[in-house]
Design an enzyme around this catalytic site. Sequence first.
Site, PDB file in Angstrom:
ATOM      1  N   HIS A 152       0.840  -1.194   0.000  1.00  0.00           N
ATOM      2  CA  HIS A 152       0.000   0.000   0.000  1.00  0.00           C
ATOM      3  C   HIS A 152       0.879   1.249   0.000  1.00  0.00           C
ATOM      4  CE1 HIS A 152      -3.140  -2.826   1.272  1.00  0.00           C
ATOM      5  NE2 HIS A 152      -4.013  -1.906   0.899  1.00  0.00           N
ATOM      6  N   LYS A 156      -0.315   4.722   4.687  1.00  0.00           N
ATOM      7  CA  LYS A 156      -1.175   3.776   5.420  1.00  0.00           C
ATOM      8  C   LYS A 156      -0.576   3.512   6.792  1.00  0.00           C
ATOM      9  CE  LYS A 156      -3.651  -0.623   4.931  1.00  0.00           C
ATOM     10  NZ  LYS A 156      -4.932   0.019   5.286  1.00  0.00           N
TER      11      LYS A 156
END
Length: 264
Positions: A152, A156
Amino acid sequence: MKIAIAGASGRMGRMLIEAVIAAPDAQLFAALDRAGSDSIGTDATAFLGKNSGVLIASDLAALDGADVIIDFTRPEGTLEHLKACQAYGVNMIIGTTGFDEAGRAAVAAASEKIAIVSAYNMSVGVNLVFKLLEIAAGVLNQGYDVEIVEMHHKHKVDAPSGTAIAMGEAVTKAWDKALKDVAVWSREGITGERQDGTIGFAALRGGDVIGDHTVVFAGAGERVEVTHKASNRTIYAQGSLRAARFLAGKTAGHFNMKDVLGLN
């Protein structure tokens, strides 16, 4: 559907607002953001160069009269919204990840008063992958090692991702085991040989990656990989609208995206 959006000035919030105003069966009813945000008091669709007449607010009384709220914020914010939704009789779509055990219990308890769809991932494709993983794990249940790799964007804050955890749970469901009993969350140093029946996790962070997930079934002489890659956040918005339509007319209950998609 009279829909409220939480985290209205964030990337996901704006994507949800755009999806709602484009849907012929939906109305943007309220837009929420945290107190102190520069967005408070501005029009919710100003970023699109439009005026919706809906001003972004921090007062949760703005939820009064909504049918459903879509919430992709953080656990502490979602739990505050959960309390308000129970007070005002507003259903919830929860895409927030990172809840602890107490947070998950609070969501489950609230579902006795309002209808809730909660999911680690609202993508239709990802939820189909969950079903495929149950099938694969049921067949490849001997002689195959399972590893889950996810990547990600660098912003995040939780790892591994909620989707990666849900993928592990899909595998262990087919094994009739609990993920907590077989998960290997990290490896470092002299770890010894890999133990059979475990599931290893690896979390990568960097750049602007929206979400890549791969589950590897590695056997002797072959490897099966099930992969999902998200290239646009609109998939989460469209899945959320599908969940909102599913909740129409429901007054209580705790559902997931497999319920929404008829995969259970």
